[in-house]
Motif scaffolding. Structure first.
Motif, mmCIF file in Angstrom:
data_model
loop_
_atom_site.group_PDB
_atom_site.id
_atom_site.type_symbol
_atom_site.label_atom_id
_atom_site.label_comp_id
_atom_site.label_asym_id
_atom_site.label_seq_id
_atom_site.Cartn_x
_atom_site.Cartn_y
_atom_site.Cartn_z
ATOM 1 N N LYS A 94 12.085 -4.728 1.372
ATOM 2 C CA LYS A 94 11.343 -5.265 2.522
ATOM 3 C C LYS A 94 9.939 -4.692 2.658
ATOM 4 C CE LYS A 94 15.532 -6.114 5.182
ATOM 5 N NZ LYS A 94 16.290 -5.751 6.380
ATOM 6 N N LEU A 95 9.640 -3.622 1.908
ATOM 7 C CA LEU A 95 8.353 -2.913 1.973
ATOM 8 C C LEU A 95 8.066 -2.362 3.367
ATOM 9 C CD1 LEU A 95 5.980 -5.005 -0.334
ATOM 10 C CD2 LEU A 95 7.369 -3.006 -0.898
ATOM 11 N N ALA A 105 5.127 -1.621 8.739
ATOM 12 C CA ALA A 105 5.347 -2.844 7.957
ATOM 13 C C ALA A 105 4.516 -2.817 6.678
ATOM 14 C CB ALA A 105 4.990 -4.068 8.796
ATOM 15 N N GLY A 106 4.911 -3.618 5.718
ATOM 16 C CA GLY A 106 4.240 -3.650 4.427
ATOM 17 C C GLY A 106 2.793 -4.087 4.480
ATOM 18 N N ASN A 107 2.407 -4.839 5.504
ATOM 19 C CA ASN A 107 1.019 -5.294 5.615
ATOM 20 C C ASN A 107 0.157 -4.378 6.473
ATOM 21 O OD1 ASN A 107 2.148 -5.903 8.077
ATOM 22 N ND2 ASN A 107 1.462 -8.031 8.124
ATOM 23 N N GLU A 108 0.711 -3.239 6.881
ATOM 24 C CA GLU A 108 -0.036 -2.244 7.652
ATOM 25 C C GLU A 108 -0.358 -1.046 6.763
ATOM 26 O OE1 GLU A 108 1.750 -1.175 11.480
ATOM 27 O OE2 GLU A 108 3.148 -2.828 11.144
ATOM 28 N N PRO A 109 -1.480 -0.369 7.028
ATOM 29 C CA PRO A 109 -1.822 0.790 6.199
ATOM 30 C C PRO A 109 -0.919 1.996 6.491
ATOM 31 C CG PRO A 109 -3.489 0.452 7.893
ATOM 32 C CD PRO A 109 -2.519 -0.691 7.998
ATOM 33 N N THR A 145 -1.699 0.191 1.570
ATOM 34 C CA THR A 145 -1.008 -0.939 2.182
ATOM 35 C C THR A 145 -0.096 -1.509 1.104
ATOM 36 O OG1 THR A 145 -2.887 -1.375 3.637
ATOM 37 C CG2 THR A 145 -1.288 -3.170 3.351
ATOM 38 N N ALA A 196 1.803 -4.075 0.775
ATOM 39 C CA ALA A 196 1.735 -5.505 0.462
ATOM 40 C C ALA A 196 0.568 -5.835 -0.454
ATOM 41 C CB ALA A 196 1.644 -6.314 1.760
ATOM 42 N N ASP A 197 -0.432 -4.952 -0.529
ATOM 43 C CA ASP A 197 -1.596 -5.185 -1.382
ATOM 44 C C ASP A 197 -1.390 -4.703 -2.825
ATOM 45 O OD1 ASP A 197 -2.858 -6.254 0.808
ATOM 46 O OD2 ASP A 197 -4.074 -4.461 1.230
ATOM 47 N N GLU A 223 0.050 -4.516 -6.611
ATOM 48 C CA GLU A 223 0.507 -5.505 -7.583
ATOM 49 C C GLU A 223 1.875 -5.094 -8.074
ATOM 50 O OE1 GLU A 223 -2.267 -6.592 -10.648
ATOM 51 O OE2 GLU A 223 -3.961 -6.075 -9.354
#
Length: 196
Positions: free
Chosen positions: A152-153, A173-177, A189, A191-192, A194
């Motif tokens: 879920k990251l 969350a995965g989209n937060e730093p 982050t 989600a960023d 690869e």
């Protein structure tokens, strides 16, 4: 041809019966003698050998991506070691995915008091990592612990260790730093990254 099931190398101790308590030095010696292989996935907790679960694909992808990310951004005065045997006491070692520590101390000076950040990546081991291992890290005074759900990251960030656990716990969350308290240059982050 008779097929026999594989022999399991683990057991559940009978309640009330004494068990042999191993030390880190004894496990090191057993490894030297070939009783354990260096790639055997075990941890030693309070003298008991605990087999670890196999790592899944998401775990390995995330570990690889974080390894590259951190190597490129690591400050000059900090070192990190992936998948090290982190010796916490005479009868306890854990195998976190990453440990960050001061370069001045070096690996030989790595101890609970010198660790700047410990990172555990989890897919199949998430429940164990968020339970028993968090309590161990807090009890040994690890200043900051991240347990990252590789699927879920989502990262559970633990700070302010004490004998009863961590005083500060929050999910990122995965989209937060994610910003390490003592190594802000390694902000990431998830989600960023690869992941492949």
């Amino acid at each position: 041809m008779t097929v026999h099931p594989p022999v399991t190398r683990t057991t559940t101790a009978a309640e009330g019966l004494p068990r042999w308590r191993f030390t880190v030095d004894e496990i090191d010696r057993m490894t030297e003698l070939g009783l354990f292989h260096e790639d055997d996935r075990i941890e030693l907790i309070g003298g008991e050998i605990v087999p670890m679960q196999a790592k899944g694909g998401r775990h390995e992808m995330l570990k690889s991506a974080l390894n590259l990310y951190c190597a490129k951004r690591l400050p000059e005065d900090v070192l990190f070691t992936p998948e090290t045997t982190f010796r916490l006491s005479v009868d306890t070692f854990l195998e976190p995915d990453f440990v960050f520590y001061p370069k001045a101390e070096g690996w030989s000076g790595l101890a609970a008091q010198t660790a700047l950040l410990v990172v555990e990546l989890a897919d199949s081991s998430l429940r164990y990592d968020l339970g028993r291992k968090v309590g161990l890290y807090a009890g040994f005074g690890i200043a900051e612990l991240w347990v990252i759900d590789a699927v879920k990251l989502v990262t559970r960030v633990h700070r302010e260790p004490g004998p009863g656990g961590y005083g500060s716990i929050r999910d990122v969350a995965g989209n937060e730093p994610l910003v390490p308290d003592k190594i802000p240059a390694l902000a990431v982050t998830l989600a960023d990254l690869e992941l492949h």
